[in-house]
Scaffold this motif. Structure first.
Motif, PDB file in Angstrom:
ATOM      1  N   ILE A 174     -81.304 -12.498  32.736  1.00 42.81           N
ATOM      2  CA  ILE A 174     -81.743 -13.139  33.985  1.00 42.81           C
ATOM      3  C   ILE A 174     -82.681 -12.119  34.630  1.00 42.81           C
ATOM      4  O   ILE A 174     -82.250 -11.183  35.311  1.00 42.81           O
ATOM      5  CB  ILE A 174     -80.560 -13.470  34.911  1.00 42.81           C
ATOM      6  N   PRO A 175     -84.010 -12.222  34.383  1.00 40.11           N
ATOM      7  CA  PRO A 175     -84.943 -11.164  34.796  1.00 40.11           C
ATOM      8  C   PRO A 175     -84.959 -10.968  36.309  1.00 40.11           C
ATOM      9  O   PRO A 175     -85.047 -11.926  37.081  1.00 40.11           O
ATOM     10  CB  PRO A 175     -86.290 -11.652  34.282  1.00 40.11           C
ATOM     11  N   ALA A 176     -84.937  -9.679  36.694  1.00 36.72           N
ATOM     12  CA  ALA A 176     -84.977  -9.323  38.110  1.00 36.72           C
ATOM     13  C   ALA A 176     -86.387  -9.547  38.655  1.00 36.72           C
ATOM     14  O   ALA A 176     -87.383  -9.192  38.027  1.00 36.72           O
ATOM     15  CB  ALA A 176     -84.552  -7.873  38.295  1.00 36.72           C
ATOM     16  N   GLY A 177     -86.456 -10.156  39.836  1.00 35.29           N
ATOM     17  CA  GLY A 177     -87.716 -10.411  40.494  1.00 35.29           C
ATOM     18  C   GLY A 177     -88.392 -11.683  40.067  1.00 35.29           C
ATOM     19  O   GLY A 177     -89.469 -12.012  40.571  1.00 35.29           O
ATOM     20  N   SER A 178     -87.795 -12.417  39.118  1.00 35.25           N
ATOM     21  CA  SER A 178     -88.433 -13.639  38.621  1.00 35.25           C
ATOM     22  C   SER A 178     -88.121 -14.858  39.466  1.00 35.25           C
ATOM     23  O   SER A 178     -88.828 -15.864  39.377  1.00 35.25           O
ATOM     24  CB  SER A 178     -87.965 -13.906  37.186  1.00 35.25           C
ATOM     25  N   GLY A 179     -87.052 -14.772  40.243  1.00 37.16           N
ATOM     26  CA  GLY A 179     -86.618 -15.931  41.011  1.00 37.16           C
ATOM     27  C   GLY A 179     -85.555 -16.743  40.306  1.00 37.16           C
ATOM     28  O   GLY A 179     -85.009 -17.682  40.904  1.00 37.16           O
ATOM     29  N   PHE A 180     -85.229 -16.399  39.053  1.00 29.54           N
ATOM     30  CA  PHE A 180     -84.163 -17.107  38.345  1.00 29.54           C
ATOM     31  C   PHE A 180     -82.813 -16.515  38.775  1.00 29.54           C
ATOM     32  O   PHE A 180     -82.665 -15.278  38.876  1.00 29.54           O
ATOM     33  CB  PHE A 180     -84.338 -17.000  36.836  1.00 29.54           C
TER      34      PHE A 180
END
Length: 381
Positions: free
Chosen positions: A331-337
């Motif tokens: 769950i990538p950080a800063g992506s909004g996911f």
């Protein structure tokens, strides 16, 4: 022709009397003084000569008149046919060559001489072959220098240490500039040409293998191509290879999959996870040069041997540190996911022509389409 005179036939003393004897001419002619009345024999002789000579007597006598003396003209030197500069006119009081006492002398003070002397004088004036007059420089006309003076002038002409150093520095700068220009040309032009050729060859090889039914295992060797990335908005079609090595993958114009160590990411076929990719923004094919132009909703398609995976661009992180590996998390950080899913992450260098920072683009999978059903709409339209 004059006829024989009768007196010469009868006078036995003809030719024996000297003309130097006084009154010899009068005695021979038969009269006394010159101009006296002629004797009868002499008058007959004169009449006979007049009738014989007639009108030819006057021109015959005139031919013995003295001829006036012409001024002497020096011979023209014909040793050369080149153009000559005429001699300057004589100044007042100077004698003209060929007249009077100056007939045997030249106006330049030299002796007229014979033919050999004139030839040498002509060569000195006009050169050996009639060319321009030979001139001597000022240095040649000077007296020869002494050894000490010659050495002093040689040392004066020799450049000093400062001049030599400045020339060496200038040559180094010029050489460095030329090398830098060649390097920039290689980086910005030739690397792209070579990388495009290599990437195109790899993509064609993959498609040929898929068309021929050649199966690839689920695990791939570093540098081995296994998929093709399509970004229709940017007109990008580039192979995806295993690993992110510069020499084995990125510098060959391909996109690399993060699949090693702590940076290992999921594959497109996994049910959840983040499919992380890296590519050059400048040089070596520069496949990710314009990913900053993507907007939310733009399609990103990954083509494999069996499936098409369609993602929609979701968000972008313009600048981040190269050490920020959290962008590759499931769950990538800063992506909004905020929850697990099937994501794609594109990473590249920023600003352009530097590698100081990283730019990140994220997308979310919206369609998985088997190849047997044909291309997805994103690649058809």
């Amino acid at each position: 022709m004059t006829a024989l005179r009768p007196e010469r036939e009868s006078d036995t003393s003809y030719g024996q009397q000297s003309y130097g004897v006084p009154d010899a001419f009068e005695d021979w002619s038969g009269g006394g003084a010159y101009g006296a009345s002629p004797q009868p024999g002499a008058q007959a002789q004169s009449s006979y000569e007049s009738q014989l000579l007639g009108s030819e007597a006057e021109p015959y006598a005139a031919s013995f008149e003295p001829v006036p003396e012409e001024p002497y003209v020096p011979p023209v030197d014909e040793e050369t046919v080149a153009l000559r500069i005429p001699d300057p006119p004589p100044a007042a009081g100077e004698s003209v060559p060929g007249s009077g006492a100056a007939a045997g002398s030249r106006t330049d003070g030299g002796t007229q001489g014979g033919r050999a002397a004139r030839r040498k004088a002509a060569k000195r004036r006009h050169g050996r072959h009639g060319g321009a007059p030979e001139t001597r420089s000022v240095e040649e006309s000077r007296a020869p220098l002494s050894r000490v003076e010659a050495r002093r002038q040689a040392r004066a002409r020799k450049p000093g240490a400062a001049v030599v150093a400045s020339r060496a520095i200038g040559e180094v700068f010029i050489t460095t500039g030329v090398l830098m220009l060649l390097f920039v040309t290689y980086q910005l032009w030739w690397t792209n040409v070579r990388a495009h050729a290599q990437a195109g060859k790899e993509a064609s090889s993959l498609q040929d293998d898929w068309a021929n039914g050649k199966r690839n295992p689920g695990a791939f060797e570093p540098g081995q191509g296994f998929a093709i990335l399509h970004i229709p908005k940017l007109d990008v079609v580039v192979p995806i290879a295993e690993g992110t090595s510069n020499k084995g993958v990125l510098d060959r114009g391909m996109v690399g999959h993060y699949a090693e160590g702590a940076l290992k990411t999921a594959m497109p076929g996994d049910k959840t996870g983040n499919f992380g990719l890296a590519g050059h923004r400048n040089t070596h094919g520069e496949p990710f040069r314009y990913i900053n132009r993507l907007t939310p909703g733009d399609p990103i398609v990954v083509e494999t041997q069996d499936e098409y995976y369609v993602y929609k661009m979701a968000s972008i992180l313009p600048v981040t540190s190269p050490s920020n590996t959290s962008v590759l998390n499931p769950i990538p950080a800063g992506s909004g996911f905020t929850e697990p899913g099937r994501y794609i992450t594109l990473t590249t260098c920023t600003p352009e022509f530097t590698s100081k920072y990283r730019m990140i683009v994220w997308g979310k999978m919206v369609e998985e389409r088997p190849r047997s059903k044909g291309k997805p709409d994103a690649l058809v339209s």
